[in-house]
Design a protein around this motif. Structure first.
Motif, PDB file in Angstrom:
ATOM      1  N   MET A  77       8.789 -18.249   9.360  1.00 29.57           N
ATOM      2  CA  MET A  77       8.073 -19.159   8.382  1.00 29.57           C
ATOM      3  C   MET A  77       6.813 -19.736   8.918  1.00 29.57           C
ATOM      4  SD  MET A  77      10.394 -18.866   6.050  1.00 29.57           S
ATOM      5  CE  MET A  77       9.810 -20.072   4.762  1.00 29.57           C
ATOM      6  N   GLU A  78       6.268 -19.064   9.847  1.00 35.85           N
ATOM      7  CA  GLU A  78       4.997 -19.593  10.453  1.00 35.85           C
ATOM      8  C   GLU A  78       3.805 -18.978   9.527  1.00 35.85           C
ATOM      9  OE1 GLU A  78       3.987 -19.001  14.422  1.00 35.85           O
ATOM     10  OE2 GLU A  78       5.928 -19.629  15.248  1.00 35.85           O
ATOM     11  N   GLU A  79       2.658 -19.777   9.080  1.00 34.22           N
ATOM     12  CA  GLU A  79       1.780 -19.247   8.356  1.00 34.22           C
ATOM     13  C   GLU A  79       0.904 -17.871   9.074  1.00 34.22           C
ATOM     14  OE1 GLU A  79      -2.397 -21.004   6.356  1.00 34.22           O
ATOM     15  OE2 GLU A  79      -0.647 -22.459   6.635  1.00 34.22           O
ATOM     16  N   PHE A  80       0.491 -17.126   8.209  1.00 34.11           N
ATOM     17  CA  PHE A  80      -0.378 -15.928   9.039  1.00 34.11           C
ATOM     18  C   PHE A  80      -1.767 -16.574   9.447  1.00 34.11           C
ATOM     19  CE2 PHE A  80       2.427 -13.395   6.289  1.00 34.11           C
ATOM     20  CZ  PHE A  80       3.235 -12.582   7.344  1.00 34.11           C
ATOM     21  N   LYS A  81      -2.154 -15.881  10.439  1.00 33.51           N
ATOM     22  CA  LYS A  81      -3.736 -16.161  10.780  1.00 33.51           C
ATOM     23  C   LYS A  81      -4.382 -14.902  10.924  1.00 33.51           C
ATOM     24  CE  LYS A  81      -2.645 -20.535  12.161  1.00 33.51           C
ATOM     25  NZ  LYS A  81      -2.698 -21.587  11.163  1.00 33.51           N
ATOM     26  N   MET A  82      -5.577 -15.094  10.839  1.00 33.61           N
ATOM     27  CA  MET A  82      -6.590 -13.934  10.961  1.00 33.61           C
ATOM     28  C   MET A  82      -6.256 -13.201  12.254  1.00 33.61           C
ATOM     29  SD  MET A  82      -8.086 -13.857   8.086  1.00 33.61           S
ATOM     30  CE  MET A  82      -9.577 -12.807   8.053  1.00 33.61           C
ATOM     31  N   GLY A  83      -6.170 -11.872  12.302  1.00 28.92           N
ATOM     32  CA  GLY A  83      -5.895 -11.240  13.633  1.00 28.92           C
ATOM     33  C   GLY A  83      -4.761 -10.835  14.388  1.00 28.92           C
ATOM     34  N   VAL A  84      -3.852 -11.670  13.474  1.00 26.00           N
ATOM     35  CA  VAL A  84      -2.421 -11.395  14.028  1.00 26.00           C
ATOM     36  C   VAL A  84      -1.711 -10.115  13.580  1.00 26.00           C
ATOM     37  CG1 VAL A  84      -1.170 -12.543  12.198  1.00 26.00           C
ATOM     38  CG2 VAL A  84      -0.078 -12.752  14.243  1.00 26.00           C
ATOM     39  N   ASP A  85      -0.913  -9.477  14.354  1.00 17.87           N
ATOM     40  CA  ASP A  85      -0.357  -8.076  14.165  1.00 17.87           C
ATOM     41  C   ASP A  85       0.809  -8.399  13.174  1.00 17.87           C
ATOM     42  OD1 ASP A  85      -1.938  -6.333  15.624  1.00 17.87           O
ATOM     43  OD2 ASP A  85      -1.045  -6.915  17.417  1.00 17.87           O
ATOM     44  N   VAL A  86       0.732  -7.457  11.984  1.00 16.48           N
ATOM     45  CA  VAL A  86       1.802  -7.559  11.276  1.00 16.48           C
ATOM     46  C   VAL A  86       2.437  -6.055  10.521  1.00 16.48           C
ATOM     47  CG1 VAL A  86       0.933  -9.879  10.081  1.00 16.48           C
ATOM     48  CG2 VAL A  86       0.378  -7.686   8.982  1.00 16.48           C
ATOM     49  N   VAL A  87       3.313  -6.059  10.049  1.00 11.42           N
ATOM     50  CA  VAL A  87       3.860  -5.003   9.416  1.00 11.42           C
ATOM     51  C   VAL A  87       4.278  -5.458   7.918  1.00 11.42           C
ATOM     52  CG1 VAL A  87       4.952  -4.105  11.562  1.00 11.42           C
ATOM     53  CG2 VAL A  87       6.336  -5.301  10.230  1.00 11.42           C
ATOM     54  N   MET A  88       4.171  -4.240   7.019  1.00  8.46           N
ATOM     55  CA  MET A  88       4.444  -4.417   5.674  1.00  8.46           C
ATOM     56  C   MET A  88       5.706  -3.835   5.399  1.00  8.46           C
ATOM     57  SD  MET A  88       2.145  -3.868   2.157  1.00  8.46           S
ATOM     58  CE  MET A  88       2.597  -2.145   1.896  1.00  8.46           C
ATOM     59  N   ASP A  89       6.936  -4.318   4.804  1.00  4.76           N
ATOM     60  CA  ASP A  89       7.906  -3.771   4.261  1.00  4.76           C
ATOM     61  C   ASP A  89       7.548  -2.773   3.244  1.00  4.76           C
ATOM     62  OD1 ASP A  89      10.262  -3.083   3.043  1.00  4.76           O
ATOM     63  OD2 ASP A  89      11.238  -5.193   3.216  1.00  4.76           O
ATOM     64  N   GLY A  90       8.254  -1.581   3.190  1.00  9.81           N
ATOM     65  CA  GLY A  90       8.133  -0.639   2.257  1.00  9.81           C
ATOM     66  C   GLY A  90       8.675  -0.630   0.951  1.00  9.81           C
ATOM     67  N   THR A  91       9.703  -1.542   1.299  1.00  9.63           N
ATOM     68  CA  THR A  91      10.424  -1.768  -0.138  1.00  9.63           C
ATOM     69  C   THR A  91      10.135  -3.044  -1.012  1.00  9.63           C
ATOM     70  OG1 THR A  91      12.784  -0.690   0.797  1.00  9.63           O
ATOM     71  CG2 THR A  91      13.131  -2.209  -1.102  1.00  9.63           C
ATOM     72  N   PHE A  92      10.033  -4.122  -0.281  1.00  7.79           N
ATOM     73  CA  PHE A  92       9.529  -5.302  -1.164  1.00  7.79           C
ATOM     74  C   PHE A  92       8.382  -5.709  -1.090  1.00  7.79           C
ATOM     75  CE2 PHE A  92      14.139  -5.997   0.164  1.00  7.79           C
ATOM     76  CZ  PHE A  92      14.780  -6.102  -1.247  1.00  7.79           C
ATOM     77  N   LYS A  93       7.481  -4.730  -0.213  1.00  9.07           N
ATOM     78  CA  LYS A  93       5.992  -5.129   0.152  1.00  9.07           C
ATOM     79  C   LYS A  93       5.561  -6.453   0.479  1.00  9.07           C
ATOM     80  CE  LYS A  93       5.332  -1.268  -2.305  1.00  9.07           C
ATOM     81  NZ  LYS A  93       5.767  -0.299  -1.309  1.00  9.07           N
ATOM     82  N   GLY A  94       6.605  -6.942   1.308  1.00 11.76           N
ATOM     83  CA  GLY A  94       6.255  -8.261   2.191  1.00 11.76           C
ATOM     84  C   GLY A  94       5.812  -7.967   3.475  1.00 11.76           C
TER      85      GLY A  94
END
Length: 72
Positions: free
Chosen positions: A15-32
């Protein structure tokens, strides 16, 4: 100025807000997207990974609502 119409993209796991430069992954099913550190997805479910701004830019079709985060 924040209003109820502002979108504050956040990780739905921590539940933390995304910041620029942070590493993320995208879920292929829900596109989250979620923080890479919060990732619980099996490798076959990860559609994209990288820095938050890069994943959003590569996936504009799904993330048009996040443009204000990238452009500022």
């Amino acid at each position: 100025m924040k209003t109820k119409n502002n979108i504050n993209p956040h990780c739905h796991v921590c539940m933390e807000e995304f910041k620029m430069g942070v590493d993320v992954v995208m879920d292929g099913t829900f596109k989250g997207i979620i923080h890479a550190d919060c990732n619980y997805l099996p490798p076959g479910e990860i559609e994209d990974r990288g820095k938050f701004e890069d994943v959003v830019m590569r996936n504009q079709r799904w993330f048009n609502q996040f443009n204000h985060v990238i452009m500022h």
